[in-house]
Scaffold this active site. Structure first.
Site, short mmCIF file in Angstrom:
data_model
loop_
_atom_site.label_atom_id
_atom_site.label_comp_id
_atom_site.label_asym_id
_atom_site.label_seq_id
_atom_site.Cartn_x
_atom_site.Cartn_y
_atom_site.Cartn_z
N SER A 302 6.47 42.53 -8.52
CA SER A 302 5.51 42.33 -7.43
C SER A 302 6.18 42.39 -6.06
O SER A 302 6.66 43.44 -5.64
CB SER A 302 4.77 41.01 -7.66
N ASP A 313 13.50 53.43 -0.35
CA ASP A 313 12.86 54.57 0.30
C ASP A 313 13.49 54.89 1.64
O ASP A 313 13.56 56.06 2.04
CB ASP A 313 11.36 54.30 0.48
N LYS A 327 4.92 45.99 -11.35
CA LYS A 327 3.63 45.42 -10.96
C LYS A 327 3.29 45.93 -9.56
O LYS A 327 3.77 45.41 -8.56
CB LYS A 327 3.65 43.89 -10.98
#
Length: 397
Positions: A302, A313, A327
């Protein structure tokens, strides 16, 4: 026609069974009335059907004196939400809501342990034990599998329900039954007020800072900022952020924490069922420019994955460890006006690069499985690898 045959079969079956085990006209007369109550049940609206069931229970249920009307009502609400088939959408009773909100505030009465549940098997595992906590004093260890709390065995209960069993009034005792390897243990812990120490930090060798974040709740941002500031003042040359076994937490908290290290741009985007997208952005004023590694494992979930995904990224640092839990959806807490709450899955999230990692997780840049060392329980090969990477980057500068 098929429904009529079905209910006729049910009634015949009831009559047959009762005739075997019962004698006297009184029972047969009651069965006849019961059969009357079940006639034409097919096609009724849900309210009528519920009232019919209630009348049957009221008229014939053997243990009527033991009926808890509130529990029946709460069970109906909980079952309705559970029937969605989404393990993350949960109805909370008033008592459960109180426990939930206490947990997210960072202070509660409990034992000081973090649990994780495998939703495929319902197995609940201890993934973190706080230092100087009742759990630690009772002998609970990371990796223990919890199968019973006091006299309540864990079968198909949700993680949130089991947590309510463990928490309780300060000064009371809870008995934890755990499986450790092939050994079954009964551990006793006395509940007390726990202030969630969600961040731990220290300076490692060669001026490499280390920050471990166990969960993201209301107190975590301040603790994380204090850790960063302190390590910077101590002359930090590189940093390892440890999110292993971190089950997640508050979205706003992780967003604010990422603003302390990310460059300018998107932190995470949230998309709901109507396609409406909310984008959380960073101004880049606090971009972290020193060597960085983030430790993750299969229990990092999460909000931990939001953090790790953003770092990866942007190429801000290396992810080290194992593929994360996966998740990629967001739940919202909705107050129902009577002290109860509904936690409902309302959106999916995307990393800055547009990835939705639900069900697949985030692959680390350097994969390394944790290898316990029986001769040296403090050994940590994953952390050693992260420190090695940071050391190399520092030397290259």
């Amino acid at each position: 026609m098929g429904d009529k045959k079905f209910w006729k079969g049910v009634v015949v079956g009831i009559l047959a069974v009762l005739c075997v085990f019962a004698a006297g006209t009184g029972v047969r007369k009651a069965v006849t009335t019961l059969a009357g109550l079940t006639n034409h049940i097919s096609g009724e609206n849900p309210q009528d059907k519920l009232e019919r069931i209630d009348r049957i229970i009221d008229t014939y249920y053997l243990y009527e004196d033991e009926i808890d009307e509130d529990a029946l009502t709460e069970g109906m609400y909980a079952g309705y939400v559970e029937a969605l088939g989404d393990p993350y959408s949960v109805y909370y009773t008033e008592e459960e809501t109180k426990e939930l909100l206490e947990g997210t505030s960072g202070e509660y009465s409990g034992i000081g342990a973090v649990l994780s549940q495998d939703y495929a098997t319902n197995i609940i595992t201890i993934v973190n034990v706080y230092e100087d906590s009742p759990a630690k004093e009772a002998g609970l260890l990371e990796g223990d599998i919890l199968y019973q709390v006091d006299d309540r065995e864990i079968t198909d209960e949700s993680l949130s329900e089991v947590v309510t069993w463990i928490k309780g009034d300060e000064g009371t005792e809870v008995i934890l039954h755990v499986l450790r390897g092939n050994e079954q243990l009964e551990l006793r812990a006395v509940r007390r007020k726990i202030e969630a120490h969600t961040v731990a930090y220290e300076m490692k060798d060669n001026q490499i800072g280390y920050i471990a974040v166990s969960e993201f709740d209301s107190v975590t941002y301040d603790q994380f900022k204090e850790a960063l500031d302190t390590l910077e003042m101590q002359g930090m040359e590189g940093l390892v952020i440890d999110l292993r076994s971190n089950p997640g937490g508050n979205l706003d908290t992780v967003v604010e924490m990422l603003k302390l290290i990310l460059p300018k741009g998107t932190i995470v985007s949230i998309r709901d069922k109507q396609g409406k997208e909310d984008v959380y952005a960073c101004d880049g004023k606090n971009e972290f420019t020193k060597p960085l590694a983030v430790l993750v494992n299969q229990y990092s979930a999460s909000a931990s994955e939001i953090f790790a995904g953003a770092v990866q990224d942007y190429g801000l640092g290396k992810l080290v460890g194992m593929t994360t839990y996966g998740k990629g959806i967001v739940q919202q807490l909705v107050p129902l006006g009577d002290g109860t709450y509904l936690k409902l899955t309302v959106a999916e999230y995307f990393t800055p690069g547009g990835r939705n990692i639900h069900g697949v997780g985030i692959n680390p840049d350097i994969e390394i499985e944790y290898e316990p060392d029986e001769e040296n329980p403090e050994a940590d090969n994953q952390l050693d690898k992260a420190l090695e990477i940071i050391n190399e980057e520092i030397q290259e500068r």
